[in-house]
Design a protein around this motif. Structure first.
Motif, PDB file in Angstrom:
ATOM      1  N   UNK A 170       0.888  -1.197   0.119  1.00  0.00           N
ATOM      2  CA  UNK A 170       0.066  -0.099  -0.163  1.00  0.00           C
ATOM      3  C   UNK A 170       0.796   1.278   0.008  1.00  0.00           C
ATOM      4  N   UNK A 171       1.994   1.356   0.641  1.00  0.00           N
ATOM      5  CA  UNK A 171       2.972   2.230   0.897  1.00  0.00           C
ATOM      6  C   UNK A 171       3.257   2.644  -0.714  1.00  0.00           C
ATOM      7  N   UNK A 172       3.686   1.620  -1.524  1.00  0.00           N
ATOM      8  CA  UNK A 172       4.193   1.987  -2.972  1.00  0.00           C
ATOM      9  C   UNK A 172       2.927   2.498  -3.791  1.00  0.00           C
ATOM     10  N   UNK A 173       1.752   1.972  -3.461  1.00  0.00           N
ATOM     11  CA  UNK A 173       0.644   2.297  -4.125  1.00  0.00           C
ATOM     12  C   UNK A 173       0.279   3.759  -4.163  1.00  0.00           C
ATOM     13  N   UNK A 174       0.464   4.233  -2.831  1.00  0.00           N
ATOM     14  CA  UNK A 174       0.153   5.584  -2.429  1.00  0.00           C
ATOM     15  C   UNK A 174       1.356   6.508  -2.807  1.00  0.00           C
ATOM     16  N   UNK A 175       2.257   6.042  -3.077  1.00  0.00           N
ATOM     17  CA  UNK A 175       3.204   6.934  -3.793  1.00  0.00           C
ATOM     18  C   UNK A 175       3.041   7.492  -5.195  1.00  0.00           C
ATOM     19  N   UNK A 202       0.873  10.348  -4.870  1.00  0.00           N
ATOM     20  CA  UNK A 202       1.318  11.220  -3.593  1.00  0.00           C
ATOM     21  C   UNK A 202       0.395  11.023  -2.546  1.00  0.00           C
ATOM     22  N   UNK A 203      -0.331  10.175  -2.042  1.00  0.00           N
ATOM     23  CA  UNK A 203      -0.964  10.207  -0.998  1.00  0.00           C
ATOM     24  C   UNK A 203      -0.385  10.327   0.220  1.00  0.00           C
ATOM     25  N   UNK A 204       0.768   9.722   0.291  1.00  0.00           N
ATOM     26  CA  UNK A 204       1.680   9.662   1.044  1.00  0.00           C
ATOM     27  C   UNK A 204       2.177  10.997   1.648  1.00  0.00           C
ATOM     28  N   UNK A 205       1.980  12.227   0.723  1.00  0.00           N
ATOM     29  CA  UNK A 205       2.267  13.450   1.137  1.00  0.00           C
ATOM     30  C   UNK A 205       1.643  13.943   2.265  1.00  0.00           C
ATOM     31  N   UNK A 206       0.620  13.513   2.751  1.00  0.00           N
ATOM     32  CA  UNK A 206      -0.395  13.856   3.791  1.00  0.00           C
ATOM     33  C   UNK A 206       0.222  13.279   4.972  1.00  0.00           C
ATOM     34  N   UNK A 207       1.155  12.286   5.196  1.00  0.00           N
ATOM     35  CA  UNK A 207       1.810  11.924   6.109  1.00  0.00           C
ATOM     36  C   UNK A 207       3.148  12.767   6.903  1.00  0.00           C
ATOM     37  N   UNK A 208       2.811  13.227   8.006  1.00  0.00           N
ATOM     38  CA  UNK A 208       4.219  13.835   8.521  1.00  0.00           C
ATOM     39  C   UNK A 208       5.531  13.132   8.353  1.00  0.00           C
TER      40      UNK A 208
END
Length: 297
Positions: free
Chosen positions: A90-95, A98-104
């Motif tokens: 899921x981490x790669x999927x969200x990359x 750029x959904x991971x941009x929302x995570x500090x």
């Protein structure tokens, strides 16, 4: 000559121990569905590259979650990510949108490109990127609005105000999501009144309304009953004629049924990727074989 008192007579001798060999349980990889033929290795090789992942590392603060990922996602194909929980799927999927941009404190190293353009370039409009790369989550999340307003929401935000045009978009997307015939007479009803499977298809229709080129799906059928799961899988198979699809799934049978390419992840590393038929019938890595046949994971 008499026998010693402590030496057993032939009749008293212990019988020879015979080892009993128990058959090992038969383990096999998930079967490929002949009703949903996947792309061949040659077709995948000839397909244009839609997303290219090159030497990607990803960090949640000091914790590294992805290690040197290299992967090509072909256009108008279904790519499935499989692997145990916490392996980085899921981490790669969200990359990819750029959904991971929302995570500090989340940060990415390496290169991800969409049609040759760097997704993480400073001038990239993230809102525009997410229109091109839509997302469907594990749990259906319809807005507390009507069925019509759920699908029309994206086009409205983009500036579309023509009612006839919004209705046209809504009908087209609901048809693509195999939901139109079930809801066409109640478009003004609350989306929350739909069943779980219908809500998930509505979320797919909502994602299609922004006219994406890529559709990311994070375990889209994990919370659904078998009948609804089958509808979603049929839908994925149909949508790949027009969209590039990347799906995360814990269900290897599902990956075998719907995908053209499968990538196996373990502990943040990409162990093996290739045509689904090849990976499930003739994996190159022993670790892949052990996982898909159920020896671990």
């Amino acid at each position: 000559m008499p026998m010693a008192e402590d030496q057993p007579t032939p009749s008293q001798a212990m019988p020879e121990t015979v080892a009993i060999r128990r058959p090992k349980p038969t383990l096999s990889a998930p079967a490929i569905d002949p009703m949903r033929p996947s792309r061949s290795a040659d077709e995948l090789a000839d397909a244009p590259t839609k997303i290219n992942v090159t030497d990607v590392d990803f960090f949640y603060g000091p914790k590294q979650a992805l290690f040197g990922i290299d992967l090509v996602v072909p256009e108008k194909c279904v790519t499935a990510f499989i692997g145990p929980s916490g392996c980085g799927k899921s981490t790669l999927l969200r990359c990819m949108n750029r959904m991971n941009d929302m995570i500090d404190e989340a940060r990415v190293k390496g290169s991800l490109t969409l049609d040759g353009q760097d997704i993480y370039a400073p001038r990239v409009d993230v809102v525009e990127l997410r229109k091109r790369v839509g997302m469907v989550f594990q749990k259906s999340n319809p807005f507390p609005k009507s069925i019509f307003e759920n699908v029309a929401y994206g086009p409205r935000v983009a500036g579309e105000r023509n009612k006839a045009r919004l209705y046209e978009i809504t009908e087209r997307c609901l048809r693509h999501a195999a939901l139109w015939d079930e809801v066409k007479d109640r478009l003004d009803d609350s989306a929350l009144a739909l069943s779980g499977g219908q809500q998930q298809r509505l979320c797919i229709a909502r994602a299609l309304a922004t006219e994406p080129q890529v559709l990311l799906m994070d375990e889209p059928a994990s919370a659904l009953d078998p009948a609804s799961t089958s509808r979603i899988e049929d839908l994925i198979f149909e949508l790949k004629e027009q969209y590039t699809i990347v799906i995360v799934t814990h269900n290897m049978q599902q990956a075998a049924r719907v995908s053209d390419q499968t990538a196996f992840f373990f502990e943040g590393k990409l162990i093996e990727a290739g045509p689904t038929t090849d990976l499930f019938t003739n994996p190159k890595k022993r670790q892949t074989e052990d996982y898909i046949t159920g020896r671990f994971g």
